[in-house]
Design a protein around this motif. Sequence first.
Motif, mmCIF file in Angstrom:
data_model
loop_
_atom_site.group_PDB
_atom_site.id
_atom_site.type_symbol
_atom_site.label_atom_id
_atom_site.label_comp_id
_atom_site.label_asym_id
_atom_site.label_seq_id
_atom_site.Cartn_x
_atom_site.Cartn_y
_atom_site.Cartn_z
ATOM 1 N N LYS A 274 51.129 -166.354 -6.658
ATOM 2 C CA LYS A 274 50.175 -165.601 -7.472
ATOM 3 C C LYS A 274 49.891 -164.256 -6.824
ATOM 4 O O LYS A 274 50.137 -164.052 -5.639
ATOM 5 N N VAL A 275 49.333 -163.326 -7.612
ATOM 6 C CA VAL A 275 48.908 -162.021 -7.118
ATOM 7 C C VAL A 275 47.424 -161.874 -7.405
ATOM 8 O O VAL A 275 46.979 -162.152 -8.520
ATOM 9 N N ALA A 276 46.667 -161.449 -6.397
ATOM 10 C CA ALA A 276 45.230 -161.208 -6.554
ATOM 11 C C ALA A 276 44.959 -159.726 -6.343
ATOM 12 O O ALA A 276 45.452 -159.140 -5.371
ATOM 13 N N ILE A 277 44.203 -159.131 -7.252
ATOM 14 C CA ILE A 277 43.771 -157.743 -7.117
ATOM 15 C C ILE A 277 42.302 -157.795 -6.726
ATOM 16 O O ILE A 277 41.475 -158.293 -7.497
ATOM 17 N N ILE A 278 41.974 -157.290 -5.536
ATOM 18 C CA ILE A 278 40.609 -157.348 -5.026
ATOM 19 C C ILE A 278 40.065 -155.928 -4.912
ATOM 20 O O ILE A 278 40.596 -155.110 -4.151
ATOM 21 N N THR A 279 39.028 -155.621 -5.671
ATOM 22 C CA THR A 279 38.390 -154.310 -5.568
ATOM 23 C C THR A 279 37.320 -154.366 -4.482
ATOM 24 O O THR A 279 36.729 -155.412 -4.226
ATOM 25 N N GLY A 280 37.105 -153.242 -3.828
ATOM 26 C CA GLY A 280 36.139 -153.194 -2.739
ATOM 27 C C GLY A 280 36.611 -153.974 -1.524
ATOM 28 O O GLY A 280 35.814 -154.459 -0.720
ATOM 29 N N GLY B 138 33.430 -155.792 4.061
ATOM 30 C CA GLY B 138 32.453 -156.745 3.560
ATOM 31 C C GLY B 138 33.030 -157.926 2.802
ATOM 32 O O GLY B 138 34.050 -158.504 3.180
ATOM 33 N N ILE B 139 32.350 -158.265 1.701
ATOM 34 C CA ILE B 139 32.753 -159.415 0.895
ATOM 35 C C ILE B 139 34.148 -159.221 0.308
ATOM 36 O O ILE B 139 34.939 -160.165 0.238
ATOM 37 N N GLY B 140 34.478 -158.002 -0.098
ATOM 38 C CA GLY B 140 35.810 -157.734 -0.636
ATOM 39 C C GLY B 140 36.897 -158.005 0.383
ATOM 40 O O GLY B 140 37.936 -158.580 0.057
ATOM 41 N N ARG B 141 36.661 -157.588 1.631
ATOM 42 C CA ARG B 141 37.642 -157.852 2.693
ATOM 43 C C ARG B 141 37.774 -159.357 2.918
ATOM 44 O O ARG B 141 38.880 -159.877 3.036
ATOM 45 N N ALA B 142 36.642 -160.045 2.973
ATOM 46 C CA ALA B 142 36.665 -161.497 3.171
ATOM 47 C C ALA B 142 37.418 -162.182 2.035
ATOM 48 O O ALA B 142 38.200 -163.115 2.273
ATOM 49 N N ALA B 143 37.209 -161.720 0.804
ATOM 50 C CA ALA B 143 37.912 -162.301 -0.342
ATOM 51 C C ALA B 143 39.415 -162.059 -0.240
ATOM 52 O O ALA B 143 40.214 -162.959 -0.488
ATOM 53 N N ALA B 144 39.803 -160.843 0.131
ATOM 54 C CA ALA B 144 41.225 -160.528 0.265
ATOM 55 C C ALA B 144 41.879 -161.421 1.315
ATOM 56 O O ALA B 144 42.975 -161.954 1.095
ATOM 57 N N LEU B 145 41.211 -161.609 2.438
ATOM 58 C CA LEU B 145 41.753 -162.455 3.499
ATOM 59 C C LEU B 145 41.844 -163.910 3.048
ATOM 60 O O LEU B 145 42.822 -164.605 3.340
ATOM 61 N N ARG B 146 40.851 -164.370 2.307
ATOM 62 C CA ARG B 146 40.861 -165.762 1.846
ATOM 63 C C ARG B 146 41.948 -165.999 0.808
ATOM 64 O O ARG B 146 42.661 -167.005 0.834
ATOM 65 N N PHE B 147 42.070 -165.085 -0.166
ATOM 66 C CA PHE B 147 43.118 -165.216 -1.171
ATOM 67 C C PHE B 147 44.489 -165.230 -0.504
ATOM 68 O O PHE B 147 45.354 -166.026 -0.859
ATOM 69 N N ALA B 148 44.689 -164.353 0.474
ATOM 70 C CA ALA B 148 45.957 -164.312 1.202
ATOM 71 C C ALA B 148 46.183 -165.609 1.972
ATOM 72 O O ALA B 148 47.302 -166.122 2.006
ATOM 73 N N ALA B 149 45.127 -166.136 2.565
ATOM 74 C CA ALA B 149 45.242 -167.389 3.315
ATOM 75 C C ALA B 149 45.656 -168.544 2.406
ATOM 76 O O ALA B 149 46.298 -169.490 2.851
ATOM 77 N N GLU B 150 45.305 -168.434 1.132
ATOM 78 C CA GLU B 150 45.671 -169.466 0.160
ATOM 79 C C GLU B 150 47.048 -169.206 -0.453
ATOM 80 O O GLU B 150 47.477 -169.918 -1.350
ATOM 81 N N GLY B 151 47.735 -168.150 0.005
ATOM 82 C CA GLY B 151 49.108 -167.909 -0.410
ATOM 83 C C GLY B 151 49.334 -166.788 -1.395
ATOM 84 O O GLY B 151 50.482 -166.479 -1.727
ATOM 85 N N ALA B 152 48.274 -166.159 -1.893
ATOM 86 C CA ALA B 152 48.436 -165.073 -2.862
ATOM 87 C C ALA B 152 48.898 -163.794 -2.170
ATOM 88 O O ALA B 152 48.511 -163.513 -1.040
#
Length: 71
Positions: free
Chosen positions: A15-21, A25-39
């Motif tokens: 999958k591909v995740a587009i993370i704004t911000g 902060g929270i955007g960075r944490a989300a990007a790292l988590r999505f990547a950790a889940e394989g996106a």
Amino acid sequence: MTTNATTESGRLAGKVAIITGAGSGIGRAAALRFAAEGAAVGVLDRDAATAQETAVLVADAGGRALAVRSE
């Protein structure tokens, strides 16, 4: 955050995740988590330098990311 994309469950593999911000902060944490889940992650932020920092963190953790400056 010290996650490694290869040790997580991979629920988002292919999958591909587009993370704004995602430059901080929270955007960075989300990007790292999505990547950790394989996106693969599109790291969007108003500040190109912080977007690139997040993309490097994702890559260092074993993920794939593209930094993009975006308003």
